[in-house]
Design a protein around this motif. Sequence first.
Motif, short mmCIF file in Angstrom:
data_model
loop_
_atom_site.label_atom_id
_atom_site.label_comp_id
_atom_site.label_asym_id
_atom_site.label_seq_id
_atom_site.Cartn_x
_atom_site.Cartn_y
_atom_site.Cartn_z
N GLY A 32 0.58 -1.22 -0.13
CA GLY A 32 0.07 0.06 -0.14
C GLY A 32 0.77 1.27 0.10
O GLY A 32 0.21 2.40 -0.06
N CYS A 33 2.10 1.25 0.09
CA CYS A 33 3.07 2.58 0.18
C CYS A 33 2.97 2.81 -1.24
O CYS A 33 2.95 2.12 -2.13
N VAL A 34 2.82 4.56 -1.39
CA VAL A 34 2.98 4.99 -2.58
C VAL A 34 4.15 5.76 -2.73
O VAL A 34 4.16 6.87 -1.70
N ARG A 35 5.06 5.49 -3.67
CA ARG A 35 6.17 6.55 -3.72
C ARG A 35 6.11 7.29 -5.07
O ARG A 35 5.64 6.94 -6.06
N ILE A 36 6.51 8.51 -4.94
CA ILE A 36 6.54 9.49 -6.18
C ILE A 36 7.96 9.71 -6.65
O ILE A 36 8.68 10.25 -5.56
N SER A 37 8.41 9.87 -7.77
CA SER A 37 9.74 10.26 -8.11
C SER A 37 9.68 11.68 -8.58
O SER A 37 8.74 12.02 -9.35
N VAL A 38 10.50 12.58 -8.01
CA VAL A 38 10.62 13.93 -8.16
C VAL A 38 11.64 14.40 -8.92
O VAL A 38 12.89 14.36 -8.43
N GLN A 39 11.59 15.07 -10.34
CA GLN A 39 12.71 15.41 -11.22
C GLN A 39 12.77 16.94 -10.78
O GLN A 39 11.85 17.71 -11.19
N PRO A 40 14.06 17.37 -10.27
CA PRO A 40 13.89 18.85 -10.26
C PRO A 40 14.37 19.68 -11.70
O PRO A 40 14.87 18.94 -12.44
N LYS A 41 14.34 20.81 -11.62
CA LYS A 41 14.76 21.63 -12.93
C LYS A 41 16.13 21.61 -13.16
O LYS A 41 17.24 21.11 -12.08
N MET A 42 16.60 21.92 -14.28
CA MET A 42 18.29 21.88 -14.46
C MET A 42 18.95 23.01 -13.48
O MET A 42 18.38 23.84 -13.39
N ARG A 43 19.95 22.93 -13.27
CA ARG A 43 20.77 23.83 -12.70
C ARG A 43 22.08 24.37 -13.37
O ARG A 43 22.21 23.61 -14.24
N ARG A 44 22.60 25.48 -12.92
CA ARG A 44 23.62 25.91 -13.57
C ARG A 44 24.86 25.79 -12.32
O ARG A 44 24.78 26.22 -11.20
N ASP A 45 26.13 25.32 -13.07
CA ASP A 45 27.38 25.49 -12.15
C ASP A 45 27.58 26.77 -11.74
O ASP A 45 27.64 27.54 -12.59
N LYS A 46 28.10 27.17 -10.44
CA LYS A 46 28.29 28.34 -9.87
C LYS A 46 29.58 28.82 -10.38
O LYS A 46 29.87 29.89 -10.97
N GLU A 47 30.58 27.76 -10.87
CA GLU A 47 31.93 28.15 -11.37
C GLU A 47 32.18 28.21 -12.84
O GLU A 47 32.54 29.46 -12.96
N ASP A 48 31.32 27.47 -13.51
CA ASP A 48 31.51 27.91 -15.09
C ASP A 48 30.15 28.05 -15.73
O ASP A 48 30.30 28.16 -16.97
N GLY A 49 29.39 27.96 -14.91
CA GLY A 49 27.97 28.29 -15.56
C GLY A 49 27.38 27.09 -16.64
O GLY A 49 26.15 27.43 -17.14
N ALA A 50 28.18 25.94 -16.43
CA ALA A 50 27.33 24.92 -17.20
C ALA A 50 26.23 24.45 -16.77
O ALA A 50 25.88 24.45 -15.43
N GLN A 51 25.02 23.98 -17.40
CA GLN A 51 24.19 23.37 -16.86
C GLN A 51 23.99 22.03 -16.70
O GLN A 51 24.92 21.11 -17.39
#
Length: 102
Positions: A32-51
């Motif tokens: 009966g356990c229900v689990r949901i996978s959550v995908q976050p938005k893309m992020r930018r690297d603070k050092e080089d700005g790469a996504q």
Amino acid sequence: MGGAVIKLGQKVRDVVTGFEGVADCRMEWMNGCVRISVQPKMRRDKEDGAQFVQDAKVFDEQQLEVLEEKPIKLPKHKLQESPPRRRPGGGRPTPAVRRDPR
């Protein structure tokens, strides 16, 4: 932690960690356990700005709150048709059934 049914595509937040993203997978277990996978938005690297894309995380459904009721929809050109079903067994011919010699 309202226990609402999360729809795939809704933006959600984990009330314990604050992790936010889009519900992209629902897993229902025999107990009966229900689990949901959550995908976050893309992020930018603070050092080089790469996504980059963070890994999805999985949470109990009761632990999530809905941030946006209306689920996102994938554009039709991004949807893939299911691949044609293949017969099991690879490229070998189907073996002949032999009668029991007894």
